[in-house]
Design a protein around this motif. Structure first.
Motif, PDB file in Angstrom:
ATOM      1  N   VAL A 406       0.725  -1.210   0.010  1.00  0.00           N
ATOM      2  CA  VAL A 406      -0.164   0.004  -0.038  1.00  0.00           C
ATOM      3  C   VAL A 406       0.994   1.172  -0.026  1.00  0.00           C
ATOM      4  CG1 VAL A 406      -1.718   1.217   1.314  1.00  0.00           C
ATOM      5  CG2 VAL A 406      -1.964  -1.342   1.271  1.00  0.00           C
ATOM      6  N   LEU A 407       0.617   2.076  -0.753  1.00  0.00           N
ATOM      7  CA  LEU A 407       1.244   3.347  -1.118  1.00  0.00           C
ATOM      8  C   LEU A 407       0.864   4.648  -0.452  1.00  0.00           C
ATOM      9  CD1 LEU A 407       2.055   2.856  -4.831  1.00  0.00           C
ATOM     10  CD2 LEU A 407       3.653   2.424  -3.095  1.00  0.00           C
ATOM     11  N   GLY A 408      -0.498   4.681  -0.317  1.00  0.00           N
ATOM     12  CA  GLY A 408      -1.148   5.856   0.207  1.00  0.00           C
ATOM     13  C   GLY A 408      -2.517   5.609   0.378  1.00  0.00           C
ATOM     14  N   VAL A 426      -0.065   0.868   8.270  1.00  0.00           N
ATOM     15  CA  VAL A 426      -0.012   0.115   7.109  1.00  0.00           C
ATOM     16  C   VAL A 426       0.834   0.356   5.945  1.00  0.00           C
ATOM     17  CG1 VAL A 426      -1.513  -0.192   5.053  1.00  0.00           C
ATOM     18  CG2 VAL A 426      -2.614  -0.366   6.918  1.00  0.00           C
ATOM     19  N   VAL A 427       1.027   1.914   5.740  1.00  0.00           N
ATOM     20  CA  VAL A 427       1.890   2.499   4.938  1.00  0.00           C
ATOM     21  C   VAL A 427       3.543   2.375   5.686  1.00  0.00           C
ATOM     22  CG1 VAL A 427       2.737   4.474   3.772  1.00  0.00           C
ATOM     23  CG2 VAL A 427       0.231   3.951   3.765  1.00  0.00           C
ATOM     24  N   GLY A 428       3.691   2.289   6.879  1.00  0.00           N
ATOM     25  CA  GLY A 428       4.771   2.377   7.393  1.00  0.00           C
ATOM     26  C   GLY A 428       5.420   0.944   7.482  1.00  0.00           C
ATOM     27  N   ALA A 433      -2.542  -4.928   0.671  1.00  0.00           N
ATOM     28  CA  ALA A 433      -3.805  -4.814   0.788  1.00  0.00           C
ATOM     29  C   ALA A 433      -4.372  -6.073   1.251  1.00  0.00           C
ATOM     30  CB  ALA A 433      -4.521  -4.465  -0.456  1.00  0.00           C
ATOM     31  N   ALA A 434      -3.871  -7.317   0.740  1.00  0.00           N
ATOM     32  CA  ALA A 434      -4.350  -8.668   1.256  1.00  0.00           C
ATOM     33  C   ALA A 434      -4.181  -8.731   2.538  1.00  0.00           C
ATOM     34  CB  ALA A 434      -3.792  -9.928   0.419  1.00  0.00           C
ATOM     35  N   ASP A 435      -2.855  -8.250   3.209  1.00  0.00           N
ATOM     36  CA  ASP A 435      -2.543  -8.438   4.542  1.00  0.00           C
ATOM     37  C   ASP A 435      -3.530  -7.599   5.744  1.00  0.00           C
ATOM     38  OD1 ASP A 435      -0.057  -9.851   3.922  1.00  0.00           O
ATOM     39  OD2 ASP A 435       0.822  -7.957   3.701  1.00  0.00           O
TER      40      ASP A 435
END
Length: 465
Positions: A406-408, A426-428, A433-435
């Motif tokens: 995920v980028l943003g 999520v981003v850090g 996305a599946a995670d």
């Protein structure tokens, strides 16, 4: 000469967090602050403005109760002295807390202006201090002004003094459509003022995702704010009890806008006045920042001199919570540790307007500009039950790399400032996305929409089609 381990110049968020963490690690710390510890954020920015914005939410809530829910309620008026007294009590309580923390930690606070006299020496309050470990520059920023606009604290104001101007204006022109300008436009509209918001770029919040900007612009217009993008202020003259402003619109029309108050919110600039950077072998860049030579330690080209907060150039975002992280990093580096560098890509950004916006990571355009194979999913908040209850619109947008992290994440809507922390992780942590889709979001909440977007991107769509 008074010897110590660390000298911090500036007691705002970056400065006092450095001092507290360094003291907790056993270092002797001197903190020089010429005004009040807590800095702009505590005394003129983040805290008092959010206190006022909370009051504005209450006013908006009364209107919603009446117009949408059948609750026969009205606002009889705003008791400005009572409102500001509550705001000031909140600020004072926070200020006492910071001072108490510094005292308990054993930080020596010098209440005076400070200047560098060498790479490891600082003069403050008639005393010269020498630092065994290093010096930390944390002198913050001030509102940027435009030529010919002279604030008087009443008719022409900056974001630093807007909250403390006398009374509520009946009309206000807010110059600048970034986070600060949007927040003040939202606040004044909630309080009943006629508001014109002028932004030179082609959209509000030009640093945020374009979809968020569009949604916010529509929402503010629906609330009665006149939003003028791609527009320029050509002149502003104090006249009587107000200001006569002239604006050139995107169509090239020249409009005259008489208002009671002009609020200038066109950004901030670093403060280095009186710091005497040259005495330590340093110089500011063209925009007034003091760039580090080592971003992992936020250390300048002069060994032992570190920088935190608004003195740093991008990618540091000039946000209070980023300053806290920078202060922790520098203190741990000065104590001999090897702290992890600040991950600026994972620092969340929030605008406390109505509706709010919150984001972390790359916008869709930034990701595409990097040549990444991007997938995007967007869901309106009104597609979940709690979003329908709020009835204020809004959306969730996730930008991810195809078969990658995920980028943003970009949110707009009610209370999204309290929803962004999950996406920061999520981003850090560069989750895919599946995670995220494996984790269950509570029902009914606005955060369900975040979960639904990740479910769809993870190939497990539930309510999205």
């Amino acid at each position: 000469m008074d010897e110590t381990d660390v000298i911090v110049i500036g007691g705002g968020t970056g400065g006092y967090s450095t001092a507290l963490r360094a003291a907790a690690l056993g270092l002797d710390v001197v903190l020089a602050e010429r005004d009040l510890v807590g800095g702009t954020c505590l005394h003129r920015g983040c805290i008092p403005s959010k206190a006022m914005l909370h009051a504005a939410e209450l006013v908006d809530g009364i209107a919603e109760a009446r117009d949408r829910w059948g609750v026969k309620a009205t606002v009889d008026g705003i008791d400005w002295p009572a409102l500001t007294a509550t705001r000031d009590a909140i600020v004072a309580g926070n200020h006492r807390g910071v001072e108490a923390h510094l005292a308990q930690a054993g930080v020596r606070v010098v209440r005076a202006s400070a200047r560098l006299t060498g790479p490891r020496t600082v003069a403050a309050g008639g005393q010269v201090y020498a630092a065994r470990r290093g010096v930390v520059l944390a002198t913050g920023s001030r509102p940027r002004l435009l030529p010919g606009l002279v604030p008087d604290g009443r008719r022409i104001v900056t974001s630093d003094d807007a909250l403390f101007a006398p009374g509520l204006p009946e009309s206000v022109l807010v110059l600048g459509g970034g986070a600060i300008g949007v927040e003040y436009a939202s606040l004044h509209r909630s309080m009943g003022a006629r508001v014109v918001l002028v932004e030179a770029a082609d959209r509000l919040l030009p640093l945020e995702d374009a979809d968020v900007s569009r949604h916010l612009g529509r929402a503010l217009r629906k609330r009665g704010v006149e939003v003028l993008t791609s527009a320029l202020l050509t002149s502003a003259e104090p006249e009587g009890e107000g200001v006569r402003a002239r604006v050139r619109t995107a169509r090239g029309e020249d409009r005259e806008l008489p208002v009671e108050r002009l609020l200038v919110a066109v950004g901030r600039e670093p403060v280095t006045d009186g710091l005497d950077l040259a005495a330590a072998g340093l110089a500011a860049d063209a925009r007034g920042h003091v760039p580090p030579a080592d971003w992992a330690r936020l250390e300048t080209a002069v060994p032992g001199v570190h920088v935190v907060g608004d003195l740093l150039p991008p990618p540091s975002p000039g946000l209070a919570h980023a300053s806290f992280a920078e202060g922790l990093l520098v203190a741990e580096a000065l104590a001999g540790g090897s702290p992890r560098p600040v991950d600026y890509a994972a620092v969340p950004r929030v605008t406390y307007s109505s509706p709010q916006t919150a984001a972390v990571g790359l916008t869709e355009q930034q990701a595409r500009d990097r040549g990444l194979d991007v997938v995007v999913n967007t869901m309106p908040l009104t597609a979940v039950a709690k979003g329908m209850v709020h009835g204020q619109g809004g959306s969730v947008k996730v930008v991810a790399e195809r078969q990658g992290p995920v980028l943003g994440v970009h949110l707009v809507g009610p209370n999204v400032s309290e929803m962004i922390a999950e996406s920061q992780l999520v981003v850090g942590w560069e989750a895919e996305a599946a995670d995220v889709a494996q984790h269950v979001h509570p029902h009914p909440t606005l955060s369900e929409a975040v979960g639904e977007v990740f479910l769809t991107l993870g190939g497990r769509a539930l309510h999205q089609v």
